[in-house]
Motif scaffolding. Structure first.
Motif, PDB file in Angstrom:
ATOM      1  N   VAL A  53      -4.077  16.669  -4.163  1.00  0.00           N
ATOM      2  CA  VAL A  53      -3.006  16.255  -3.256  1.00  0.00           C
ATOM      3  C   VAL A  53      -3.024  14.733  -3.142  1.00  0.00           C
ATOM      4  O   VAL A  53      -4.039  14.142  -2.754  1.00  0.00           O
ATOM      5  CB  VAL A  53      -3.156  16.904  -1.871  1.00  0.00           C
ATOM      6  CG1 VAL A  53      -2.077  16.387  -0.920  1.00  0.00           C
ATOM      7  CG2 VAL A  53      -3.077  18.419  -1.988  1.00  0.00           C
ATOM      8  N   VAL A  54      -1.902  14.119  -3.488  1.00  0.00           N
ATOM      9  CA  VAL A  54      -1.753  12.665  -3.407  1.00  0.00           C
ATOM     10  C   VAL A  54      -0.794  12.366  -2.260  1.00  0.00           C
ATOM     11  O   VAL A  54       0.398  12.674  -2.342  1.00  0.00           O
ATOM     12  CB  VAL A  54      -1.219  12.078  -4.728  1.00  0.00           C
ATOM     13  CG1 VAL A  54      -1.060  10.571  -4.610  1.00  0.00           C
ATOM     14  CG2 VAL A  54      -2.151  12.440  -5.882  1.00  0.00           C
ATOM     15  N   GLY A  85       2.338  15.604  -4.872  1.00  0.00           N
ATOM     16  CA  GLY A  85       2.570  14.400  -4.101  1.00  0.00           C
ATOM     17  C   GLY A  85       3.165  14.775  -2.764  1.00  0.00           C
ATOM     18  O   GLY A  85       4.200  15.454  -2.711  1.00  0.00           O
ATOM     19  N   LEU A  86       2.521  14.392  -1.694  1.00  0.00           N
ATOM     20  CA  LEU A  86       2.972  14.724  -0.341  1.00  0.00           C
ATOM     21  C   LEU A  86       3.564  13.464   0.282  1.00  0.00           C
ATOM     22  O   LEU A  86       2.841  12.523   0.608  1.00  0.00           O
ATOM     23  CB  LEU A  86       1.792  15.243   0.478  1.00  0.00           C
ATOM     24  CG  LEU A  86       2.083  15.883   1.831  1.00  0.00           C
ATOM     25  CD1 LEU A  86       2.989  17.096   1.689  1.00  0.00           C
ATOM     26  CD2 LEU A  86       0.776  16.258   2.519  1.00  0.00           C
ATOM     27  N   LEU A 133       3.256   5.833  -2.871  1.00  0.00           N
ATOM     28  CA  LEU A 133       4.456   6.570  -3.249  1.00  0.00           C
ATOM     29  C   LEU A 133       4.550   6.699  -4.770  1.00  0.00           C
ATOM     30  O   LEU A 133       4.893   7.763  -5.288  1.00  0.00           O
ATOM     31  CB  LEU A 133       5.699   5.885  -2.690  1.00  0.00           C
ATOM     32  CG  LEU A 133       7.038   6.545  -3.037  1.00  0.00           C
ATOM     33  CD1 LEU A 133       7.104   7.969  -2.490  1.00  0.00           C
ATOM     34  CD2 LEU A 133       8.204   5.721  -2.497  1.00  0.00           C
ATOM     35  N   ASP A 134       4.264   5.630  -5.494  1.00  0.00           N
ATOM     36  CA  ASP A 134       4.295   5.698  -6.959  1.00  0.00           C
ATOM     37  C   ASP A 134       3.348   6.787  -7.468  1.00  0.00           C
ATOM     38  O   ASP A 134       3.693   7.552  -8.383  1.00  0.00           O
ATOM     39  CB  ASP A 134       3.901   4.351  -7.565  1.00  0.00           C
ATOM     40  CG  ASP A 134       4.988   3.294  -7.418  1.00  0.00           C
ATOM     41  OD1 ASP A 134       6.151   3.674  -7.190  1.00  0.00           O
ATOM     42  OD2 ASP A 134       4.662   2.101  -7.532  1.00  0.00           O
ATOM     43  N   ALA A 135       2.166   6.866  -6.878  1.00  0.00           N
ATOM     44  CA  ALA A 135       1.204   7.886  -7.290  1.00  0.00           C
ATOM     45  C   ALA A 135       1.714   9.291  -6.947  1.00  0.00           C
ATOM     46  O   ALA A 135       1.599  10.226  -7.751  1.00  0.00           O
ATOM     47  CB  ALA A 135      -0.144   7.631  -6.626  1.00  0.00           C
ATOM     48  N   ALA A 136       2.294   9.440  -5.765  1.00  0.00           N
ATOM     49  CA  ALA A 136       2.813  10.752  -5.362  1.00  0.00           C
ATOM     50  C   ALA A 136       3.957  11.202  -6.265  1.00  0.00           C
ATOM     51  O   ALA A 136       4.056  12.379  -6.632  1.00  0.00           O
ATOM     52  CB  ALA A 136       3.263  10.712  -3.907  1.00  0.00           C
ATOM     53  N   LEU A 137       4.834  10.257  -6.623  1.00  0.00           N
ATOM     54  CA  LEU A 137       6.001  10.600  -7.441  1.00  0.00           C
ATOM     55  C   LEU A 137       5.625  10.924  -8.886  1.00  0.00           C
ATOM     56  O   LEU A 137       6.469  11.408  -9.646  1.00  0.00           O
ATOM     57  CB  LEU A 137       7.013   9.451  -7.418  1.00  0.00           C
ATOM     58  CG  LEU A 137       7.675   9.166  -6.069  1.00  0.00           C
ATOM     59  CD1 LEU A 137       8.625   7.976  -6.183  1.00  0.00           C
ATOM     60  CD2 LEU A 137       8.411  10.387  -5.541  1.00  0.00           C
ATOM     61  N   SER A 138       4.381  10.679  -9.274  1.00  0.00           N
ATOM     62  CA  SER A 138       3.944  11.006 -10.634  1.00  0.00           C
ATOM     63  C   SER A 138       3.308  12.390 -10.733  1.00  0.00           C
ATOM     64  O   SER A 138       2.913  12.817 -11.823  1.00  0.00           O
ATOM     65  CB  SER A 138       2.945   9.951 -11.125  1.00  0.00           C
ATOM     66  OG  SER A 138       1.718  10.044 -10.404  1.00  0.00           O
ATOM     67  N   GLU A 166       0.827  -1.210   0.000  1.00  0.00           N
ATOM     68  CA  GLU A 166       0.000   0.000   0.000  1.00  0.00           C
ATOM     69  C   GLU A 166       0.860   1.258   0.000  1.00  0.00           C
ATOM     70  O   GLU A 166       0.593   2.211  -0.741  1.00  0.00           O
ATOM     71  CB  GLU A 166      -0.932  -0.008   1.213  1.00  0.00           C
ATOM     72  CG  GLU A 166      -1.845   1.206   1.281  1.00  0.00           C
ATOM     73  CD  GLU A 166      -2.758   1.173   2.493  1.00  0.00           C
ATOM     74  OE1 GLU A 166      -3.473   2.169   2.712  1.00  0.00           O
ATOM     75  OE2 GLU A 166      -2.763   0.159   3.201  1.00  0.00           O
ATOM     76  N   ALA A 167       1.903   1.279   0.840  1.00  0.00           N
ATOM     77  CA  ALA A 167       2.793   2.431   0.880  1.00  0.00           C
ATOM     78  C   ALA A 167       3.515   2.612  -0.447  1.00  0.00           C
ATOM     79  O   ALA A 167       3.699   3.744  -0.917  1.00  0.00           O
ATOM     80  CB  ALA A 167       3.804   2.269   2.018  1.00  0.00           C
TER      81      ALA A 167
END
Length: 248
Positions: A150-151, A128-129, A51-56, A46-47
């Motif tokens: 905000v992701v 991405g936060l 993170l993948d979503a935030a980094l995009s 899940e983490a």
């Protein structure tokens, strides 16, 4: 080495006091480590997906050095063309550069208000936060009010620690000038609200060197009388201010 003449109280996470200890020693003080929690990385699927979503996102904001380290353990940290990578403070920015983010933006004022004033966060489409549960509650709502998606990626978490008998004994026996270094409102509240009342009373008699004016105001609201803001969470700044407060 001269005998320390004052005490700096540190609420950093377990294992995170070395910088504060060195800074206190340079200013003639000793350190009393009071860790209200420890930091645990999140290494589950899940983490990683978060993170993948935030980094995009168009902009990626790392809220602490611990967030950088935990994220780097999950994924290589390499900015994409056109992305803005940001850090709340100099410590986070340095950790991010060491992890591979060569173009990192960080504010001179190292707090939530400072990072929100950066040009890259005035009207981003998405941010991405990279952070942990709790803390820095003003950032996400402010960005959302500016129209950003905000992701959030919680890549580490804080696990509360009970006060050690040694820490309680040291506080109850505390003598001489002392100053509390406050770089987390959550840590300060946790200690004041859950540790024994007589220990909280000892803490409130100390001066407070706060990392920001927001934390300084929080300390005043919680009953501390002698409070000042260092304008930075870095150990050198907090210890230098603490020495001034105990000498004043």
């Amino acid at each position: 080495m001269p005998t320390p003449t004052w005490t700096l109280l540190s609420l950093r996470p377990a294992g995170g006091h070395d910088g504060m200890r060195r800074a206190a020693a340079r200013h003639g003080g000793r350190l009393l480590a009071l860790s209200p929690w420890t930091l645990l990385p999140c290494a589950d699927a899940e983490a990683t997906r978060a993170l993948d979503a935030a980094l995009s996102c168009e902009a990626v904001l790392f809220t602490s050095p611990a967030a950088v380290r935990a994220a780097a353990a999950l994924r290589p940290l390499r900015p994409r063309p056109g992305q803005a990578w940001l850090a709340v403070g100099a410590g986070s920015a340095g950790a991010l550069r060491r992890a591979g983010g060569d173009q990192v933006l960080a504010p001179g004022r190292m707090d939530s208000e400072g990072v929100l004033a950066l040009d890259a966060l005035q009207a981003p489409a998405s941010v991405g936060l990279v952070t942990a549960p709790g803390g820095r509650g003003v950032i996400a709502p402010t960005l959302q009010a500016r129209g950003a998606v905000v992701v959030r990626a919680d890549v580490y978490r804080r696990q509360t620690l009970p006060p050690s008998p040694r820490a309680l004994q040291s506080l109850r026996a505390l003598q001489g000038p002392a100053c509390l270094a406050a770089s987390s409102g959550e840590a300060l509240a946790l200690v004041l609200d859950t540790w024994p009342a007589d220990v909280a009373a000892v803490l409130r008699r100390c001066s407070v060197a706060a990392a920001s004016e927001r934390l300084a105001e929080l300390a005043r609201e919680r009953g501390f009388a002698r409070v000042a803001s260092a304008g930075s969470p870095r150990p050198a700044a907090l210890a230098a201010l603490a020495q001034q407060l105990v000498a004043g």
